[in-house]
Design an enzyme around this catalytic site. Structure first.
Site, PDB file in Angstrom:
ATOM      1  N   ASP A 135       0.836  -1.199   0.000  1.00  0.00           N
ATOM      2  CA  ASP A 135       0.000   0.000   0.000  1.00  0.00           C
ATOM      3  C   ASP A 135       0.871   1.248   0.000  1.00  0.00           C
ATOM      4  O   ASP A 135       1.726   1.415   0.867  1.00  0.00           O
ATOM      5  CB  ASP A 135      -0.904   0.010   1.238  1.00  0.00           C
ATOM      6  CG  ASP A 135      -1.631   1.341   1.386  1.00  0.00           C
ATOM      7  OD1 ASP A 135      -2.660   1.518   0.702  1.00  0.00           O
ATOM      8  OD2 ASP A 135      -1.165   2.198   2.163  1.00  0.00           O
ATOM      9  N   TYR A 193       2.663  10.042  -0.523  1.00  0.00           N
ATOM     10  CA  TYR A 193       3.778   9.498   0.258  1.00  0.00           C
ATOM     11  C   TYR A 193       5.112   9.773  -0.426  1.00  0.00           C
ATOM     12  O   TYR A 193       6.165   9.585   0.178  1.00  0.00           O
ATOM     13  CB  TYR A 193       3.634   7.981   0.462  1.00  0.00           C
ATOM     14  CG  TYR A 193       2.417   7.526   1.220  1.00  0.00           C
ATOM     15  CD1 TYR A 193       1.573   8.419   1.873  1.00  0.00           C
ATOM     16  CD2 TYR A 193       2.102   6.167   1.275  1.00  0.00           C
ATOM     17  CE1 TYR A 193       0.449   7.978   2.552  1.00  0.00           C
ATOM     18  CE2 TYR A 193       0.983   5.725   1.958  1.00  0.00           C
ATOM     19  CZ  TYR A 193       0.153   6.632   2.591  1.00  0.00           C
ATOM     20  OH  TYR A 193      -0.967   6.190   3.255  1.00  0.00           O
ATOM     21  N   LYS A 240      -3.152   5.660  -3.895  1.00  0.00           N
ATOM     22  CA  LYS A 240      -4.223   6.623  -3.631  1.00  0.00           C
ATOM     23  C   LYS A 240      -3.954   7.928  -4.368  1.00  0.00           C
ATOM     24  O   LYS A 240      -2.802   8.365  -4.459  1.00  0.00           O
ATOM     25  CB  LYS A 240      -4.332   6.904  -2.133  1.00  0.00           C
ATOM     26  CG  LYS A 240      -4.384   5.661  -1.264  1.00  0.00           C
ATOM     27  CD  LYS A 240      -4.351   6.037   0.202  1.00  0.00           C
ATOM     28  CE  LYS A 240      -3.941   4.848   1.053  1.00  0.00           C
ATOM     29  NZ  LYS A 240      -2.512   4.511   0.921  1.00  0.00           N
ATOM     30  N   HIS A 294      -7.841   9.544  -1.596  1.00  0.00           N
ATOM     31  CA  HIS A 294      -7.164   9.563  -0.305  1.00  0.00           C
ATOM     32  C   HIS A 294      -7.982  10.238   0.797  1.00  0.00           C
ATOM     33  O   HIS A 294      -7.859   9.898   1.978  1.00  0.00           O
ATOM     34  CB  HIS A 294      -5.819  10.281  -0.440  1.00  0.00           C
ATOM     35  CG  HIS A 294      -4.800   9.836   0.534  1.00  0.00           C
ATOM     36  ND1 HIS A 294      -3.467   9.718   0.235  1.00  0.00           N
ATOM     37  CD2 HIS A 294      -4.896   9.462   1.832  1.00  0.00           C
ATOM     38  CE1 HIS A 294      -2.795   9.305   1.293  1.00  0.00           C
ATOM     39  NE2 HIS A 294      -3.649   9.144   2.284  1.00  0.00           N
TER      40      HIS A 294
END
Length: 290
Positions: A42, A47, A72, A105
């Protein structure tokens, strides 16, 4: 152990997360996770380590169809066609043609029309076969209801903060009612440690007592709690010993009484951002093209 999503896709119940994992540590962490048995990774555009996740998967030596990739779209890229471009960015960084699970997200309550537009793009990608399943993250019950009224595909997954100190039963019930899998981020309550709340699930006496009874760690007990209650979970670590320990949760079973004792630890205190406070202005992040 897998969970069947509402469109028939099989998803590993236990995955490996890379939230806040620095890019320079992500490749090795993903390689190690896949080596010890994880088959779901994931990540997220926000990120800033999708490229390293893709590289870790390639270095693992596993075939592409052996690894379930989840990412996401960040709210900065919500909107008709904007979201399509965002997914092109993510797929390019990951180095894949197909994403297994694609999520929005966050809900953006102050600009929910744009949230709906983004989800409409996800539906288009699903219909075209560019993603295998779609869903959301951090959506509360009212967001799920509003989305359902304006779109066609029920989210396969809603990834939310769930751990013994904050279990969000109302959202979990809303997920169940519409056939959406609850996937727990911060599944062991790590957020209670690094956000400086003054309490930590890892030191909780109830979890420690249950763990000792099974010869396991509190972390393993918490992950087992998720799995036995039908949730998916995505623990994270860069420590090889912890990465391995977190997937070693299939050889024991918690009793009904133990599950209830863990449920009773809920404080109702959220560790992550309050969903009602999420706005495009306050949470804007520029997601690079490459």
């Amino acid at each position: 152990m897998t969970i069947t999503l509402n469109n028939g896709v099989e998803m590993p119940a236990l995955g490996f997360g890379v939230f806040q994992t620095p890019p320079e540590q992500t490749v090795d962490a993903v390689v190690e996770a896949l080596r010890v048995g994880y088959r779901l990774i994931d990540t997220a555009a926000s990120y800033f380590n999708e490229r390293e996740v893709g590289e870790g998967i390639r270095r693992s030596g596993l075939d592409r169809d052996e690894v379930f990739i989840e990412t996401k779209v960040w709210l900065s890229d919500y909107g008709y066609e904007e979201t399509l471009h965002a997914v092109d960015k993510s797929a390019g960084k990951l180095g894949v043609d197909t994403i297994d699970l694609l999520l929005l997200h966050q809900a953006v309550p102050t600009d929910f029309d744009r949230t709906v537009q983004a989800y409409t793009d996800l539906q288009m990608l699903l219909a075209e076969g560019r993603v295998r399943a779609i869903g959301v993250s951090n959506f509360m019950a009212e967001h799920l209801s509003a989305l359902r009224e304006q779109t066609e595909v029920v989210p396969a997954v809603n990834q939310i903060e769930v751990h013994p100190y904050f279990s969000q039963p109302t959202v979990q019930e809303a997920n169940r009612a519409q056939g959406t899998v609850t996937q727990a981020w911060s599944p062991m309550g790590g957020i209670t440690s690094y956000r400086g709340t003054g309490t930590s699930t890892f030191e909780d006496p109830t979890l420690g007592e249950i763990a000792a009874a099974h010869g396991k760690t509190p972390a393993q007990v918490m992950l087992r709690w998720h799995l036995q209650q039908g949730r998916a979970a995505i623990p994270k670590s860069v420590n090889p010993e912890r990465i391995a320990a977190n997937i070693d949760v299939f050889g024991f079973e918690l009793t009904v009484e133990e599950l209830a004792r863990i449920d009773a630890l809920d404080t109702g205190v959220r560790g992550g951002p309050e969903p009602a406070d999420v706005t495009r202005e306050a949470f804007w992040r520029d997601i690079p093209e490459a």
